[in-house]
Design a protein around this motif. Structure first.
Motif, short mmCIF file in Angstrom:
data_model
loop_
_atom_site.label_atom_id
_atom_site.label_comp_id
_atom_site.label_asym_id
_atom_site.label_seq_id
_atom_site.Cartn_x
_atom_site.Cartn_y
_atom_site.Cartn_z
N LEU A 1 0.83 -1.21 0.00
CA LEU A 1 0.00 0.00 0.00
C LEU A 1 0.86 1.26 0.00
N ARG A 2 0.33 2.29 -0.63
CA ARG A 2 1.06 3.55 -0.81
C ARG A 2 1.56 4.15 0.50
N ARG A 3 0.74 4.14 1.54
CA ARG A 3 1.13 4.76 2.81
C ARG A 3 2.35 4.08 3.42
N THR A 4 2.46 2.76 3.26
CA THR A 4 3.62 2.06 3.80
C THR A 4 4.84 2.24 2.91
N GLN A 5 4.62 2.25 1.61
CA GLN A 5 5.73 2.45 0.67
C GLN A 5 6.34 3.85 0.86
N GLU A 6 5.49 4.87 1.04
CA GLU A 6 5.98 6.24 1.26
C GLU A 6 6.76 6.33 2.58
N THR A 7 6.24 5.70 3.62
CA THR A 7 6.91 5.72 4.91
C THR A 7 8.28 5.06 4.80
N ALA A 8 8.34 3.91 4.14
CA ALA A 8 9.61 3.19 3.97
C ALA A 8 10.62 4.03 3.19
N ALA A 9 10.15 4.70 2.14
CA ALA A 9 11.05 5.51 1.31
C ALA A 9 11.67 6.67 2.09
N ILE A 10 10.91 7.22 3.03
CA ILE A 10 11.43 8.33 3.84
C ILE A 10 12.44 7.80 4.88
N ILE A 11 12.13 6.68 5.49
CA ILE A 11 13.01 6.13 6.53
C ILE A 11 14.30 5.58 5.94
N ALA A 12 14.19 4.85 4.85
CA ALA A 12 15.36 4.18 4.26
C ALA A 12 15.42 4.48 2.77
N PRO A 13 15.78 5.72 2.42
CA PRO A 13 15.75 6.11 1.00
C PRO A 13 16.71 5.33 0.11
N ASN A 14 17.71 4.69 0.68
CA ASN A 14 18.68 3.94 -0.12
C ASN A 14 18.29 2.48 -0.32
N LEU A 15 17.20 2.05 0.29
CA LEU A 15 16.73 0.68 0.13
C LEU A 15 15.42 0.67 -0.64
N VAL B 1 16.38 -5.76 9.84
CA VAL B 1 15.34 -5.62 8.82
C VAL B 1 14.32 -4.57 9.26
N LEU B 2 14.02 -3.66 8.36
CA LEU B 2 12.95 -2.68 8.55
C LEU B 2 11.69 -3.24 7.92
N LEU B 3 10.61 -3.28 8.69
CA LEU B 3 9.31 -3.72 8.18
C LEU B 3 8.34 -2.57 8.36
N VAL B 4 7.64 -2.19 7.30
CA VAL B 4 6.68 -1.09 7.38
C VAL B 4 5.30 -1.65 7.06
#
Length: 182
Positions: free
Chosen positions: A57-71, A139-142
């Motif tokens: 889902l978009r909300r989790t993908q956006e959160t992940a991109a902000i926290i770990a922009p290189n992954l 491992v980061l899980l969002v």
């Protein structure tokens, strides 16, 4: 071996009445949600994540991109929010009117879904157990609150709420933090 479980940031703006949003509704983060994700990124500054798994889902993908922009987040269907069935998009008052306060309390305390919700609890628990059994590194899980609760159940604990913009930490199979907001 360490898992950092993050609940996505806010999807409702201040003053906007919250609703039950699950697997059927793909909302983006609002400004306060992006700020929550940024606060998490700052909290984890210096932490090296080996992988990032996120609900599609978009909300989790956006959160992940902000926290770990290189992954690049690996989509994980088992981290997707639960399906609120006929209660999707309804206010809490409307949900309580339909299912009763007891049914929502049973969901919060025992992870027993109200009538009409689509939750394969045994599959969720099995997915978390498989993840923990094979996990290496950090491992980061969002994900969402509905999905995160099953991590605790997989570890033999009761479910507990994970607020938006909060995280949990599981190290070597033990919960070392839960529902922490930076």
């Amino acid at each position: 071996m360490r898992a950092i479980i993050v609940r996505h940031g806010n999807t409702f703006a201040p003053g906007e009445p919250p609703r039950r949003i699950g697997a059927r509704t793909d909302l983006p983060l609002v400004e306060s949600g992006r700020l929550q994700a940024q606060a998490l990124a700052e909290c984890f500054n210096g932490m090296q994540f080996d992988r990032c798994l996120a609900s599609p889902l978009r909300r989790t993908q956006e959160t992940a991109a902000i926290i770990a922009p290189n992954l690049r987040p690996e989509p994980a269907i088992w981290l997707r929010e639960i399906d609120h069935g006929p209660d999707e998009g309804l206010s809490e008052t409307e949900v309580i009117a339909r299912v009763g306060a007891r049914a929502l309390a049973d969901w919060d305390v025992h992870a027993l879904p109200p009538p009409g919700w689509i939750v394969d609890a045994s599959a969720r628990v099995a997915a978390w157990r498989a993840f923990f059994a094979g996990m290496t590194g950090t491992v980061l899980l969002v994900t969402s609150n509905g999905a995160a609760r099953f991590a605790r159940i997989a570890l033999g604990l009761g479910p507990a709420r994970l607020r938006t913009g909060a995280y949990a930490e599981i190290t070597a199979g033990a919960v070392t933090a839960w529902d922490v907001r930076p």
